[in-house]
Design an enzyme around this catalytic site. Structure first.
Site, PDB file in Angstrom:
ATOM      1  N   LYS A  11      -3.522  -1.621  -1.820  1.00 21.55           N
ATOM      2  CA  LYS A  11      -4.715  -1.715  -0.987  1.00 21.55           C
ATOM      3  C   LYS A  11      -5.963  -1.351  -1.800  1.00 21.55           C
ATOM      4  O   LYS A  11      -5.879  -0.553  -2.729  1.00 21.55           O
ATOM      5  CB  LYS A  11      -4.533  -0.683   0.133  1.00 21.55           C
ATOM      6  CG  LYS A  11      -5.593  -0.642   1.187  1.00 21.55           C
ATOM      7  CD  LYS A  11      -5.326   0.582   2.080  1.00 21.55           C
ATOM      8  CE  LYS A  11      -6.507   0.870   2.973  1.00 21.55           C
ATOM      9  NZ  LYS A  11      -7.750   1.185   2.257  1.00 21.55           N
ATOM     10  N   LYS A  16      -5.474   1.874  -7.667  1.00 20.82           N
ATOM     11  CA  LYS A  16      -4.833   0.947  -8.619  1.00 20.82           C
ATOM     12  C   LYS A  16      -5.484   1.015  -9.992  1.00 20.82           C
ATOM     13  O   LYS A  16      -4.795   1.100 -11.003  1.00 20.82           O
ATOM     14  CB  LYS A  16      -4.972  -0.509  -8.139  1.00 20.82           C
ATOM     15  CG  LYS A  16      -4.204  -0.861  -6.913  1.00 20.82           C
ATOM     16  CD  LYS A  16      -4.423  -2.311  -6.541  1.00 20.82           C
ATOM     17  CE  LYS A  16      -5.876  -2.643  -6.211  1.00 20.82           C
ATOM     18  NZ  LYS A  16      -6.431  -1.893  -5.086  1.00 20.82           N
ATOM     19  N   LYS A  42     -13.840  -6.784  -7.604  1.00 24.96           N
ATOM     20  CA  LYS A  42     -14.684  -5.629  -7.913  1.00 24.96           C
ATOM     21  C   LYS A  42     -14.934  -5.523  -9.420  1.00 24.96           C
ATOM     22  O   LYS A  42     -15.934  -4.933  -9.854  1.00 24.96           O
ATOM     23  CB  LYS A  42     -14.012  -4.351  -7.381  1.00 24.96           C
ATOM     24  CG  LYS A  42     -14.959  -3.477  -6.606  1.00 24.96           C
ATOM     25  CD  LYS A  42     -14.315  -2.305  -5.833  1.00 24.96           C
ATOM     26  CE  LYS A  42     -13.090  -1.686  -6.372  1.00 24.96           C
ATOM     27  NZ  LYS A  42     -12.842  -0.312  -5.980  1.00 24.96           N
ATOM     28  N   ASP A 130      -4.892  -6.318  -0.706  1.00 20.89           N
ATOM     29  CA  ASP A 130      -5.159  -6.276   0.734  1.00 20.89           C
ATOM     30  C   ASP A 130      -4.810  -7.610   1.360  1.00 20.89           C
ATOM     31  O   ASP A 130      -4.208  -7.685   2.408  1.00 20.89           O
ATOM     32  CB  ASP A 130      -6.648  -6.009   0.997  1.00 20.89           C
ATOM     33  CG  ASP A 130      -6.958  -4.526   0.924  1.00 20.89           C
ATOM     34  OD1 ASP A 130      -6.170  -3.747   1.459  1.00 20.89           O
ATOM     35  OD2 ASP A 130      -7.976  -4.175   0.321  1.00 20.89           O
TER      36      ASP A 130
END
Ligand code: ADP
Ligand code: MG
Length: 261
Positions: A11, A16, A42, A130
């Site tokens: 998630k 991570k 990101k 996700d």
């Protein structure tokens, strides 16, 4: 020489990139020639390996300079302990599938033989899990990373995401992909009853926990210096936890087909 390739899924915000970067750092200290590929729009996966530098993404580079080996190589960078870093990138916000960058980047890394050219022995893909849409599932396909690790804590939303990824692994496998889970990485959040919950989740999923990573303030202390814990605080208990994780993964030959809920 065959390259060991793993993908770390979980998630958003679960840890991570923190876990991946520290794992890469620890693996490099154990003698592996490591490449870390950020596969999250990101695009900050490799920043603590690069002293805070944010890489131009592969997708952005080819948009501007066109698709070539030279373009891909121009956005690779060597970070801590010679770790080769890349960011796949994503589409402009609001346009297209967020996983597209991942699909394109992986295809190009393969097409141009980047792992071979740079002498990589261990490639780690840090993938947002996700949404397991087509693009994000790409690392599982075509034998890029047949070995998946799920990063989760005992928080329900993190477990929910991990379970969804397990479902995707089952579907890929049924479609003929050579993919399986190597284990669960327990990135502890210190929520109530976390240990029991994680143990039950692991049993229900039929996937063992390869390592427990404690929640530690050293992570933030290192982040402020834009570095990994492994680099900033060698010998600390937290750094040792990442080394233990690296050793567990290096020696792990077990693969599990999960039984998601
Ligand atoms: P993701 O890549 O899954 O989105 P990050 O690795 O960026 O998540 O982690 C999100 C935040 O959680 C980071 O700012 C980091 O400081 C914090 N974090 C992750 N793992 C730990 C840990 N073991 N102990 C303390 N903080 C952590
Ligand atoms: Mg991340």
């Amino acid at each position: 020489m065959s390259v060991r390739q793993i993908a770390v899924y979980g998630k958003g915000g679960i840890g991570k990139s923190t876990t991946s970067s520290n794992l890469s750092a620890a693996l490099s200290q154990l003698g592996e020639k490591v490449m870390q590929v950020g596969c999250d729009p990101k695009s900050d996966s490799t920043t603590t390996l690069l002293g805070g530098r944010l890489l131009t993404t592969i997708l952005d580079a080819i948009r501007v300079k066109g698709m070539s080996a030279q373009t891909v190589k121009s956005v690779l960078a060597r970070g801590f302990n010679d770790i080769l870093c890349a960011e796949a990138g994503g589409p402009r916000p609001g346009t297209g599938c967020a996983g597209k960058g991942v699909a394109v980047a992986l295809e190009l890394l393969t097409k141009y033989g980047i792992l071979e050219e740079y002498g990589i022995s261990f490639a780690l893909y840090d993938v947002l899990g996700d949404v397991v849409c087509g693009g994000f599932a790409q690392p599982m396909r075509r034998g890029y990373a047949a070995e998946i690790y799920l990063v989760t804590s005992g928080e329900l939303m993190a477990l929910y995401a991990a379970n969804n990824i397990a479902k995707a692994v089952r579907e890929m496998e049924a479609d003929g992909a050579e993919v399986a889970i190597g284990g669960i990485i327990d990135n502890q959040r210190n929520v109530k009853g976390e240990e029991d919950l994680m143990k039950e989740f692991s049993e229900r999923l039929n996937v063992p926990i390869v390592a427990h990573i404690p929640r530690s303030e050293l992570v933030q202390a290192a982040e402020i210096q834009r570095k990994t814990v492994v680099e900033t605080f060698p010998g600390s208990a937290q750094s040792e936890a990442y080394t233990k994780l690296a050793k567990a993964i290096l020696s792990n030959k077990d693969r599990y087909l999960p039984t998601p809920m």
